[in-house]
Design a protein around this motif. Sequence first.
Motif, mmCIF file in Angstrom:
data_model
loop_
_atom_site.group_PDB
_atom_site.id
_atom_site.type_symbol
_atom_site.label_atom_id
_atom_site.label_comp_id
_atom_site.label_asym_id
_atom_site.label_seq_id
_atom_site.Cartn_x
_atom_site.Cartn_y
_atom_site.Cartn_z
ATOM 1 N N SER A 220 69.637 -56.301 43.205
ATOM 2 C CA SER A 220 70.038 -57.420 42.349
ATOM 3 C C SER A 220 70.824 -56.956 41.132
ATOM 4 O O SER A 220 71.317 -57.770 40.363
ATOM 5 C CB SER A 220 68.802 -58.204 41.894
ATOM 6 O OG SER A 220 67.908 -57.358 41.204
ATOM 7 N N ARG B 107 64.301 -69.174 42.745
ATOM 8 C CA ARG B 107 64.390 -67.780 43.172
ATOM 9 C C ARG B 107 63.360 -66.913 42.447
ATOM 10 O O ARG B 107 62.745 -66.031 43.033
ATOM 11 C CB ARG B 107 65.801 -67.235 42.925
ATOM 12 C CG ARG B 107 66.750 -67.625 44.044
ATOM 13 C CD ARG B 107 68.107 -67.010 43.848
ATOM 14 N NE ARG B 107 68.811 -67.591 42.705
ATOM 15 C CZ ARG B 107 70.036 -67.262 42.347
ATOM 16 N NH1 ARG B 107 70.697 -66.347 43.011
ATOM 17 N NH2 ARG B 107 70.614 -67.822 41.318
ATOM 18 N N ALA B 108 63.167 -67.160 41.161
ATOM 19 C CA ALA B 108 62.174 -66.400 40.404
ATOM 20 C C ALA B 108 60.775 -66.703 40.928
ATOM 21 O O ALA B 108 59.944 -65.816 41.052
ATOM 22 C CB ALA B 108 62.273 -66.733 38.923
ATOM 23 N N PHE C 262 64.931 -61.875 34.675
ATOM 24 C CA PHE C 262 64.901 -61.882 36.130
ATOM 25 C C PHE C 262 66.331 -61.905 36.640
ATOM 26 O O PHE C 262 67.133 -62.758 36.243
ATOM 27 C CB PHE C 262 64.123 -63.096 36.654
ATOM 28 C CG PHE C 262 64.176 -63.228 38.158
ATOM 29 C CD1 PHE C 262 63.417 -62.400 38.970
ATOM 30 C CD2 PHE C 262 65.015 -64.165 38.756
ATOM 31 C CE1 PHE C 262 63.482 -62.508 40.354
ATOM 32 C CE2 PHE C 262 65.085 -64.279 40.136
ATOM 33 C CZ PHE C 262 64.314 -63.454 40.938
ATOM 34 N N MET C 263 66.644 -60.939 37.512
ATOM 35 C CA MET C 263 68.012 -60.860 38.034
ATOM 36 C C MET C 263 68.047 -61.123 39.523
ATOM 37 O O MET C 263 67.107 -60.791 40.255
ATOM 38 C CB MET C 263 68.608 -59.469 37.786
ATOM 39 C CG MET C 263 68.949 -59.211 36.328
ATOM 40 S SD MET C 263 69.784 -57.631 36.134
ATOM 41 C CE MET C 263 71.420 -58.022 36.786
ATOM 42 N N ASP C 264 69.138 -61.723 39.988
ATOM 43 C CA ASP C 264 69.349 -61.891 41.426
ATOM 44 C C ASP C 264 70.849 -61.876 41.692
ATOM 45 O O ASP C 264 71.620 -62.526 40.979
ATOM 46 C CB ASP C 264 68.710 -63.203 41.899
ATOM 47 C CG ASP C 264 68.622 -63.248 43.425
ATOM 48 O OD1 ASP C 264 68.621 -62.176 44.049
ATOM 49 O OD2 ASP C 264 68.562 -64.360 43.967
ATOM 50 N N GLY D 138 63.439 -58.179 39.583
ATOM 51 C CA GLY D 138 64.288 -58.874 40.549
ATOM 52 C C GLY D 138 64.268 -58.137 41.864
ATOM 53 O O GLY D 138 63.840 -56.986 41.916
ATOM 54 N N LYS E 25 69.623 -54.650 38.735
ATOM 55 C CA LYS E 25 68.786 -54.288 37.571
ATOM 56 C C LYS E 25 69.124 -52.904 37.030
ATOM 57 O O LYS E 25 69.367 -52.734 35.843
ATOM 58 C CB LYS E 25 67.282 -54.272 37.958
ATOM 59 C CG LYS E 25 66.773 -55.507 38.610
ATOM 60 C CD LYS E 25 65.402 -55.242 39.225
ATOM 61 C CE LYS E 25 65.465 -54.199 40.269
ATOM 62 N NZ LYS E 25 64.899 -54.336 41.546
ATOM 63 N N PHE F 186 60.268 -64.881 44.138
ATOM 64 C CA PHE F 186 60.075 -63.457 43.885
ATOM 65 C C PHE F 186 58.662 -63.189 43.365
ATOM 66 O O PHE F 186 57.960 -62.306 43.839
ATOM 67 C CB PHE F 186 61.120 -62.972 42.871
ATOM 68 C CG PHE F 186 60.941 -61.547 42.431
ATOM 69 C CD1 PHE F 186 61.288 -60.493 43.261
ATOM 70 C CD2 PHE F 186 60.404 -61.251 41.171
ATOM 71 C CE1 PHE F 186 61.121 -59.183 42.861
ATOM 72 C CE2 PHE F 186 60.229 -59.938 40.760
ATOM 73 C CZ PHE F 186 60.591 -58.910 41.601
#
Lengths: 227, 246
Positions: B40, B235-236, B210-212, B36, B42, B239
């Motif tokens: 974000s 968003r992923a 996946f983090m945001d 991410g 992680k 990225f």
Amino acid sequence: MDLDFSVVVGALPYLWTGFRYTVELTATAAAGGLFFGTLLALARLSSIRPLAWLAAGYVNLMRSIPLVLVIFWFFFLVPLILQAVTGAERPPQVGAERTALVTFVMFEAAFFCEIMRAGIQSIPKGQVHSAYALGLSYGQTMRLVVLPQAFRNMLPVLLTQTIVLFQDTSLVYVISATDFVGAAAKVAQRDSRLVEMYLFVATVYFVLCSALSTLVRQVQKRFAVTP
Amino acid sequence: MPMIEMHGVCKWYGDFQVLSECSTSVEKGDVVVVCGPSGSGKSTLIKTVNGLEPFQRGEVLVDGVSVGAKGTSLSRLRARVGMVFQHFELFPHLTVMDNLTLAQTRVLGRTREQAVAKGLQLLDRVGLRDQAAKHPGQLSGGQQQRVAIARALCMDPIVMLFDEPTSALDPEMVSEVLDVMVGLAREGMTMMVVTHEMGFARKVASRVIFMDEGTIVEDVAKDAFFGDPAQRSPRARQFLSKILAH
């Protein structure tokens, strides 16, 4: 002016006892000050608020009062406190030498505290995290990881403070303790040879402190590049 | 029972929420890659697993032990969870061998001989047996990180956490560290890895998270994550297109 240094030679054994006391006082105050100063630093950085405040209060108090006054207060107060505690009829005599030892340890603790606090804060937080991540406790992390590095980083400053301390111990003359300066003063008065005695004492201080300062610079050079 | 379980983990720094309602689980032998954009959450997320980052709400269980709970001995839990940091964090005042034996003797109560034997075995494994007497400052970044991995493995961990283990390395040293990690993954070590090394993720990950902005946006099998861009969140996709562009 006619100077006669033979008076110094004659007084050497007596001066030597005074000098030994000065060294003893410096060493004890440095070791004790470092020990209690480190504890104070850990307390100041503690997340337990009252403990941090108490330590900060103590350090600020000690650092705001002239050393001479602290020595005086201890000299006159400690017997009174002991009397109150033990319930004795008269204030017990502690003696100038012992009073000076206690005073200097407590006074230096405040200064060493601030040095060790800066040293501890100079260690990246990641070091603490990685020690914790391995399962080390707070005490182990401090003792085995943070303090050895903090001490090493601060060694030049600690030595410089000790040189200042070495000179400051001469203030014990105000309670008539016989340190190096005190011994010289007594001989100087007795033989009316003030210039010779004080010149000699000043030379000894100058030579020793210059040598120690050189040592500090060497230490600084050796530890300048920390990996 | 999963090795790691997270239920609705929330964390705030003052008014700012760094983690919101994070839930996931990691089975024994899983390799979960967490990626991410920076900031974000992680690193914060994987540091909740061994209690380095406290959180205000939710629950994290490691091998059934609740991390935030009152009765949990954090140091006992941490001794079983290995962690590797972005900046290595070896102890610079100790030799490589003393770095490896410190926690073995002080936390696990092993004798010095046992600890040294274990240390040598793991130095061998990361290819650094001949560096045992050196100080960390004398090693390259890649070597330091391999020592850090060996140090964590000395504790016989049930889980390994990696927080951007290659981000601080010069490019030519990345692969020597990734090689060790791939080896670990293939041996069945349970791993949570925060990294941008998508090659590593493709090779050994079982899942990708996946983090945001503090939330887990995607938590899918590796093949799904890399295989079908159309199925991914915008968003992923954005990225991925950025980090896979070159």
